[in-house]
Design a protein around this motif. Structure first.
Motif, short mmCIF file in Angstrom:
data_model
loop_
_atom_site.label_atom_id
_atom_site.label_comp_id
_atom_site.label_asym_id
_atom_site.label_seq_id
_atom_site.Cartn_x
_atom_site.Cartn_y
_atom_site.Cartn_z
N VAL A 65 -10.35 -7.90 -3.43
CA VAL A 65 -10.58 -7.03 -2.27
C VAL A 65 -9.55 -7.23 -1.17
N VAL A 66 -8.55 -8.06 -1.40
CA VAL A 66 -7.52 -8.25 -0.36
C VAL A 66 -6.87 -6.92 0.04
N PRO A 67 -6.43 -6.07 -0.92
CA PRO A 67 -5.81 -4.80 -0.51
C PRO A 67 -6.74 -3.90 0.31
N PRO A 68 -7.98 -3.62 -0.15
CA PRO A 68 -8.83 -2.75 0.68
C PRO A 68 -9.23 -3.38 2.01
N LEU A 69 -9.39 -4.70 2.05
CA LEU A 69 -9.69 -5.34 3.32
C LEU A 69 -8.51 -5.23 4.28
N THR A 70 -7.31 -5.34 3.74
CA THR A 70 -6.12 -5.17 4.58
C THR A 70 -6.03 -3.74 5.10
N SER A 71 -6.33 -2.77 4.24
CA SER A 71 -6.33 -1.38 4.68
C SER A 71 -7.38 -1.14 5.76
N ASN A 72 -8.54 -1.79 5.61
CA ASN A 72 -9.57 -1.67 6.64
C ASN A 72 -9.10 -2.28 7.96
N ALA A 73 -8.39 -3.40 7.88
CA ALA A 73 -7.86 -4.03 9.09
C ALA A 73 -6.84 -3.12 9.77
N ILE A 74 -6.02 -2.44 8.97
CA ILE A 74 -5.05 -1.50 9.54
C ILE A 74 -5.77 -0.38 10.29
N ASN A 75 -6.84 0.13 9.69
CA ASN A 75 -7.61 1.20 10.35
C ASN A 75 -8.24 0.71 11.65
N VAL A 76 -8.70 -0.54 11.65
CA VAL A 76 -9.29 -1.10 12.87
C VAL A 76 -8.24 -1.17 13.98
N PHE A 77 -7.04 -1.65 13.63
CA PHE A 77 -5.98 -1.76 14.65
C PHE A 77 -5.59 -0.37 15.16
N LYS A 78 -5.58 0.62 14.29
CA LYS A 78 -5.28 1.98 14.76
C LYS A 78 -6.39 2.50 15.66
N ASP A 79 -7.63 2.17 15.32
CA ASP A 79 -8.76 2.66 16.12
C ASP A 79 -8.84 1.98 17.48
N THR A 80 -8.12 0.87 17.68
CA THR A 80 -8.13 0.25 19.01
C THR A 80 -7.60 1.22 20.06
N LEU A 87 4.22 -2.80 14.00
CA LEU A 87 3.12 -3.75 13.83
C LEU A 87 2.41 -3.58 12.50
N LEU A 88 2.19 -2.33 12.09
CA LEU A 88 1.32 -2.05 10.95
C LEU A 88 2.07 -1.77 9.65
N LEU A 89 3.33 -1.36 9.73
CA LEU A 89 4.07 -1.05 8.50
C LEU A 89 4.18 -2.25 7.55
N PRO A 90 4.44 -3.48 8.03
CA PRO A 90 4.45 -4.61 7.09
C PRO A 90 3.12 -4.79 6.37
N CYS A 91 2.02 -4.52 7.05
CA CYS A 91 0.71 -4.63 6.39
C CYS A 91 0.56 -3.57 5.31
N VAL A 92 1.03 -2.36 5.60
CA VAL A 92 0.96 -1.28 4.61
C VAL A 92 1.78 -1.65 3.37
N ARG A 93 2.97 -2.19 3.57
CA ARG A 93 3.81 -2.58 2.45
C ARG A 93 3.19 -3.73 1.69
N PHE A 94 2.55 -4.66 2.40
CA PHE A 94 1.89 -5.78 1.74
C PHE A 94 0.81 -5.29 0.78
N VAL A 95 0.03 -4.30 1.21
CA VAL A 95 -1.02 -3.75 0.35
C VAL A 95 -0.42 -3.19 -0.93
N GLY A 96 0.67 -2.42 -0.79
CA GLY A 96 1.31 -1.84 -1.97
C GLY A 96 1.84 -2.90 -2.91
N LEU A 97 2.50 -3.92 -2.37
CA LEU A 97 3.06 -4.98 -3.21
C LEU A 97 1.96 -5.79 -3.89
N TYR A 98 0.90 -6.08 -3.16
CA TYR A 98 -0.19 -6.87 -3.73
C TYR A 98 -0.91 -6.11 -4.84
#
Length: 223
Positions: free
Chosen positions: A150-165, A203-214
């Motif tokens: 669940v690391v990829p979907p949890l990371t995607s959820n974290a990205i959405n949270v940061f955007k929703d801030t 801020l968020l692009l590295p997280c997006v790339r991490f999800v894809g790589l993982y």
């Protein structure tokens, strides 16, 4: 006035940068708190949904369904503007953290449920046959495997949270978007908003790339 002077004015951006950086720190603190609290709330929710009694399961399901359905902005407005009528007045930061965390917990619970249910049931049955109590096999067998899934979907959820801030600006929270809006008003130029967008991307692009790589790594392991 040219396009560059209007939207990419270096002088305006330089003057607005201190405000943007101040807002960035607020955004980082708000996002980190909401992600951590959401994950901490999602774990007991999913355990209640999967292994609790009938009433506990129904309560967990109701919570998850309701908070996945309600928009964060609506929840934030209710918490910040309605609760004072009940005698509970929260600061903008606390209100935004509460709204984001409540919604994030619901999504985290569903993500964790998918990971837990993906663990082969035979492993749990074997642990039970060996006499392992549920907390032990959950901690040593199920959760370690589920977390990797669940690391990829949890990371995607974290990205959405940061955007929703960014929604916290509606309750006068001095986050990145709020500071950019103020800088735009002071300069009568939209460059600060473009600068804020660039900061969000950085801020968020590295997280997006991490999800894809993982996810690619998981697919290669599955083969």
């Amino acid at each position: 006035m040219s396009l560059l002077d209007t939207f990419l004015n270096w002088g305006v951006f330089r003057d607005a940068l201190p405000l943007l950086l101040t807002g960035l720190w607020v955004t980082l603190g708000l996002g980190a708190a909401a992600v951590a609290l959401g994950l901490a709330g999602g774990l007991p929710l999913v355990l209640l949904r999967l292994y609790g009694g009938r009433v506990a399961r129904l309560v967990a399901i109701a919570y998850i369904d309701v908070f996945r359905a309600i928009p964060v902005l609506v929840l934030l407005i209710v918490i910040y503007y309605a609760l004072p009528f009940l005698g509970l007045r929260l600061s903008p930061f606390t209100s935004a953290t509460a709204a984001l965390s409540l919604v994030s917990a619901a999504y985290s619970a569903e993500i964790l449920r998918a990971g837990i249910e993906a663990v082969p049931s035979g492993q749990v049955e074997a642990a039970r046959a060996l006499g392992m109590p549920p907390p032990l096999w959950m901690r040593r067998i199920v959760l370690p495997q589920a977390v990797r899934l669940v690391v990829p979907p949890l990371t995607s959820n974290a990205i959405n949270v940061f955007k929703d801030t960014a929604l916290a600006s509606v309750v006068a929270m001095p986050d990145l978007l709020k500071q950019a809006t103020q800088a735009q008003a002071l300069a009568a130029n939209p460059t600060p908003l473009i600068g804020a967008a660039v900061i969000y991307i950085a801020l968020l692009l590295p997280c997006v790339r991490f999800v894809g790589l993982y996810e690619g790594r998981l697919r290669r392991r599955a083969r």
